[in-house]
Design a protein around this motif. Structure first.
Motif, PDB file in Angstrom:
ATOM      1  N   ASN A   1      42.979  20.403  35.361  1.00  0.00           N
ATOM      2  CA  ASN A   1      41.770  21.207  35.534  1.00  0.00           C
ATOM      3  C   ASN A   1      41.650  21.602  37.003  1.00  0.00           C
ATOM      4  O   ASN A   1      41.958  20.809  37.892  1.00  0.00           O
ATOM      5  CB  ASN A   1      40.538  20.414  35.105  1.00  0.00           C
ATOM      6  N   VAL A   2      41.194  22.845  37.239  1.00  0.00           N
ATOM      7  CA  VAL A   2      41.091  23.376  38.600  1.00  0.00           C
ATOM      8  C   VAL A   2      39.774  24.119  38.775  1.00  0.00           C
ATOM      9  O   VAL A   2      39.361  24.884  37.890  1.00  0.00           O
ATOM     10  CB  VAL A   2      42.255  24.345  38.918  1.00  0.00           C
ATOM     11  N   VAL A   3      39.139  23.894  39.927  1.00  0.00           N
ATOM     12  CA  VAL A   3      38.033  24.729  40.388  1.00  0.00           C
ATOM     13  C   VAL A   3      38.460  25.372  41.701  1.00  0.00           C
ATOM     14  O   VAL A   3      39.037  24.717  42.572  1.00  0.00           O
ATOM     15  CB  VAL A   3      36.746  23.908  40.584  1.00  0.00           C
ATOM     16  N   SER A   4      38.186  26.663  41.836  1.00  0.00           N
ATOM     17  CA  SER A   4      38.597  27.433  43.010  1.00  0.00           C
ATOM     18  C   SER A   4      37.374  28.047  43.683  1.00  0.00           C
ATOM     19  O   SER A   4      36.440  28.498  43.011  1.00  0.00           O
ATOM     20  CB  SER A   4      39.557  28.551  42.580  1.00  0.00           C
ATOM     21  N   LEU A   5      37.400  28.062  45.015  1.00  0.00           N
ATOM     22  CA  LEU A   5      36.344  28.694  45.807  1.00  0.00           C
ATOM     23  C   LEU A   5      36.998  29.600  46.844  1.00  0.00           C
ATOM     24  O   LEU A   5      37.724  29.126  47.727  1.00  0.00           O
ATOM     25  CB  LEU A   5      35.482  27.639  46.504  1.00  0.00           C
ATOM     26  N   THR A   6      36.774  30.912  46.739  1.00  0.00           N
ATOM     27  CA  THR A   6      37.399  31.872  47.639  1.00  0.00           C
ATOM     28  C   THR A   6      36.568  32.049  48.912  1.00  0.00           C
ATOM     29  O   THR A   6      35.443  31.556  49.032  1.00  0.00           O
ATOM     30  CB  THR A   6      37.588  33.223  46.944  1.00  0.00           C
ATOM     31  N   GLU A   7      37.136  32.775  49.854  1.00  0.00           N
ATOM     32  CA  GLU A   7      36.496  32.995  51.157  1.00  0.00           C
ATOM     33  C   GLU A   7      35.108  33.610  51.022  1.00  0.00           C
ATOM     34  O   GLU A   7      34.198  33.304  51.802  1.00  0.00           O
ATOM     35  CB  GLU A   7      37.370  33.927  52.009  1.00  0.00           C
ATOM     36  N   ASP A   8      34.912  34.465  50.030  1.00  0.00           N
ATOM     37  CA  ASP A   8      33.629  35.147  49.880  1.00  0.00           C
ATOM     38  C   ASP A   8      32.620  34.353  49.044  1.00  0.00           C
ATOM     39  O   ASP A   8      31.560  34.871  48.673  1.00  0.00           O
ATOM     40  CB  ASP A   8      33.822  36.546  49.288  1.00  0.00           C
ATOM     41  N   GLY A   9      32.972  33.111  48.707  1.00  0.00           N
ATOM     42  CA  GLY A   9      32.050  32.256  47.960  1.00  0.00           C
ATOM     43  C   GLY A   9      32.147  32.381  46.456  1.00  0.00           C
ATOM     44  O   GLY A   9      31.305  31.829  45.736  1.00  0.00           O
ATOM     45  N   THR A  10      33.162  33.056  45.946  1.00  0.00           N
ATOM     46  CA  THR A  10      33.322  33.224  44.510  1.00  0.00           C
ATOM     47  C   THR A  10      33.981  31.992  43.889  1.00  0.00           C
ATOM     48  O   THR A  10      35.027  31.532  44.359  1.00  0.00           O
ATOM     49  CB  THR A  10      34.183  34.453  44.193  1.00  0.00           C
ATOM     50  N   PHE A  11      33.365  31.469  42.824  1.00  0.00           N
ATOM     51  CA  PHE A  11      33.923  30.340  42.089  1.00  0.00           C
ATOM     52  C   PHE A  11      34.648  30.827  40.844  1.00  0.00           C
ATOM     53  O   PHE A  11      34.159  31.705  40.125  1.00  0.00           O
ATOM     54  CB  PHE A  11      32.811  29.376  41.640  1.00  0.00           C
ATOM     55  N   THR A  12      35.808  30.234  40.576  1.00  0.00           N
ATOM     56  CA  THR A  12      36.484  30.388  39.291  1.00  0.00           C
ATOM     57  C   THR A  12      36.983  28.997  38.894  1.00  0.00           C
ATOM     58  O   THR A  12      37.053  28.092  39.730  1.00  0.00           O
ATOM     59  CB  THR A  12      37.662  31.372  39.352  1.00  0.00           C
ATOM     60  N   ALA A  13      37.315  28.839  37.622  1.00  0.00           N
ATOM     61  CA  ALA A  13      37.774  27.533  37.154  1.00  0.00           C
ATOM     62  C   ALA A  13      38.724  27.726  35.983  1.00  0.00           C
ATOM     63  O   ALA A  13      38.648  28.722  35.254  1.00  0.00           O
ATOM     64  CB  ALA A  13      36.592  26.663  36.739  1.00  0.00           C
ATOM     65  N   GLY A  14      39.619  26.763  35.799  1.00  0.00           N
ATOM     66  CA  GLY A  14      40.562  26.811  34.693  1.00  0.00           C
ATOM     67  C   GLY A  14      40.753  25.451  34.069  1.00  0.00           C
ATOM     68  O   GLY A  14      40.842  24.444  34.782  1.00  0.00           O
ATOM     69  N   SER A  15      40.794  25.415  32.736  1.00  0.00           N
ATOM     70  CA  SER A  15      41.064  24.185  31.994  1.00  0.00           C
ATOM     71  C   SER A  15      42.334  24.375  31.178  1.00  0.00           C
ATOM     72  O   SER A  15      42.557  25.419  30.576  1.00  0.00           O
ATOM     73  CB  SER A  15      39.887  23.853  31.072  1.00  0.00           C
TER      74      SER A  15
END
Length: 523
Positions: free
Chosen positions: A496-510
């Motif tokens: 499982n992964v949670v990602s946070l980009t430079e502009d504050g955008t969250f994405t996640a993958g299961s």
């Protein structure tokens, strides 16, 4: 006021839903991760339980990252000589002699101390409902009930829960756990002490002693979490953080450091598969020969043989087939939860009962499954990992956080995979660094080096059927014995992964290899 955003990913959709509810109730990433982790002890009982372990990384808004090591210790009555007399040179894979003190509940308590916003009882709401009212048997659990049927049939507590009408539950049928619901309710009301010094712990210890396990209420009361700084290394403009010994986090950092030393730091995803394979094999060897509880035996697992390893890899001469691996080949049944939020909290939690259904002991009165993590100990008195009372075994659990060099969170990752966890983390991280999305990074074909069955060698590679042909060819050219397994198989773990980009955008993958889900919540 800016909106609050949180993201969470876990291997079961109902656990992710519990984490989402925590966010919506005003909780942060700690609350969400703990709600999911508690729910998983109910909906994924083959992989985690109140009677299991926990290792976590928690990042707080001030930028500090702490490792919460809630791995269990050997009971005070454990004797190396007695175990050798009973079992010879090797512990059995299951049964009462493999049980160590459960650490997960104290681990939850320690994690909460880093800034949880909701009350202790809120963490248990979903889990209690799932246990009391029942949940549909998930695909992964249904498969485990088939594979481990003989083990579960031999245990009175397991039979009562998983074969309530004489037949083992199938996928989609309702799993109801009333005794576990009562234990969870008592712990929710009485706090973590209810498990370690209260009525739940007393009932658990009494039940285990009737099953010839020497774990006592004194062992439970004496248990303490070990909280330390994380260990880390730079890679590709970021910093990879993980857990120190007695866990195998060091193996991932050996790979990270080697990629930098070998000139792949600018584009680590371009490293040849054969190089990665030898790095993975090295980490496994160091873990199996040197890793132990540092409070009992200090070993330089981060640096031992590292210079020689780099010299061999720079030479790139083909390797010969490795010697036979150690005989113990646990499947490594584990759960991982990844969570982060816009307030600056991030959590990677790994929980486990080690093998599927742990020791295959479900204490009937409490409904609690016990881990078999004691099989991680050695019965060789010369080993740094030889069993001793109060000692923690070498451990596979290893959470991971990746930050920018200035400390801002970039990715939170967690994985199942037993001994293969450092390798799975490495492959997922390399894809993330190459710009792949979290969902695609966890779904991509993977491979793992190491014996997974008796008679295989230490450099045996199991690879999914759709692994890129050029990767398979590179591994074959370096003399890795290859074994193909089906695509998207839980056999090679789920991530499982949670990602946070430079502009504050969250994405996640299961991972599609599990029954999980990932979500981003804005409130």
């Amino acid at each position: 006021m800016s909106p609050f955003t949180g993201a969470i990913a876990s291997p079961h959709a109902l656990a992710t839903r519990a984490g989402e509810a925590a966010f919506r109730a005003g909780g942060n990433a700690i609350d969400a991760a703990l709600a999911a982790a508690t729910a998983l002890t109910v909906v994924y009982p083959h992989n985690t339980a109140l009677g299991g372990d926990l290792v976590a990384l928690v990042r707080t808004p001030d930028g500090s990252i702490t490792c919460v090591n809630a791995t269990g210790t050997a009971p005070a009555a454990r004797s190396l000589a007695a175990l050798r007399a009973r079992h010879g040179d090797r512990l059995p894979e299951r049964g009462p002699d493999t049980i160590t003190v459960p650490g997960a509940v104290r681990g939850w308590e320690a994690l909460r101390g880093h800034g949880a916003a909701l009350g202790w009882a809120a963490q248990f709401e979903a889990a209690i409902g799932y246990a009391a009212e029942g949940v549909p048997v998930a695909r992964s659990l249904a498969a485990a009930l088939v594979t481990d049927r003989a083990l579960l049939e031999a245990d009175t507590g397991s039979r009562a829960v998983f074969a309530p009408n004489g037949e083992f539950l199938r996928e989609g049928e309702q799993l109801v756990q009333p005794n576990l619901a009562r234990s969870l309710t008592a712990i929710a009301a009485g706090g973590p002490g209810e498990f370690y010094t209260g009525s739940v712990g007393a009932a658990l210890a009494a039940g285990l002693q009737r099953l010839d396990c020497p774990l006592t209420t004194d062992d439970l009361a004496a248990y303490a979490v070990r909280s330390t700084a994380a260990i880390s290394a730079p890679l590709g403009g970021f910093r990879v953080h993980t857990s120190p010994p007695n866990t195998q986090g060091f193996a991932l950092l050996r790979t990270v450091r080697a990629l930098t030393e070998l000139g792949f730091d600018a584009a680590p995803w371009t490293a040849p598969a054969a190089v990665l394979g030898r790095l993975f094999q090295d980490g496994t060897h160091v873990r199996d020969t040197l890793l132990a509880d540092p409070a009992f035996a200090e070993s330089d697992v981060e640096h031992a043989g590292f210079t020689e390893l780099l010299a061999r890899l720079r030479d790139r001469a083909p390797h010969e087939t490795a010697a036979a691996a150690a005989p113990s080949v646990p499947r490594g049944d584990t759960v991982g939860v990844a969570a982060a939020d816009s307030a600056g909290y991030a959590v990677s939690i790994i929980q486990s009962v080690f093998d599927s259904f742990g020791a295959a002991v479900l204490e009937p009165a409490t409904g609690i499954i016990l881990q078999n993590r004691g099989t991680g100990f050695s019965l060789d008195p010369r080993s740094p990992n030889a069993i001793e009372p109060g000692k923690r075994p070498k451990h596979t659990l290893m959470p991971v956080l990746v930050t920018h060099e200035d400390g801002r969170v970039r990715w939170v990752t967690s994985t199942m995979g037993g001994h293969g966890q450092p390798q799975i983390h490495a492959q997922v991280l390399l894809r993330l660094l190459a710009g792949v999305s979290p969902a695609d990074a966890v779904a991509a074909p993977r491979w793992v080096v190491g014996a997974r069955a008796e008679g295989q060698t230490a450099d045996t590679v199991h690879h999914e059927a759709d692994l890129a042909p050029e990767t398979v060819a590179d591994l074959a050219a370096d003399h890795f014995p290859l074994r193909e397994v089906p695509a998207r198989t839980e056999f090679l773990g789920h991530t499982n992964v949670v990602s946070l980009t430079e502009d504050g955008t969250f994405t996640a993958g299961s991972d599609p290899r599990s029954d999980g889900a990932a979500t981003v919540v804005t409130t």
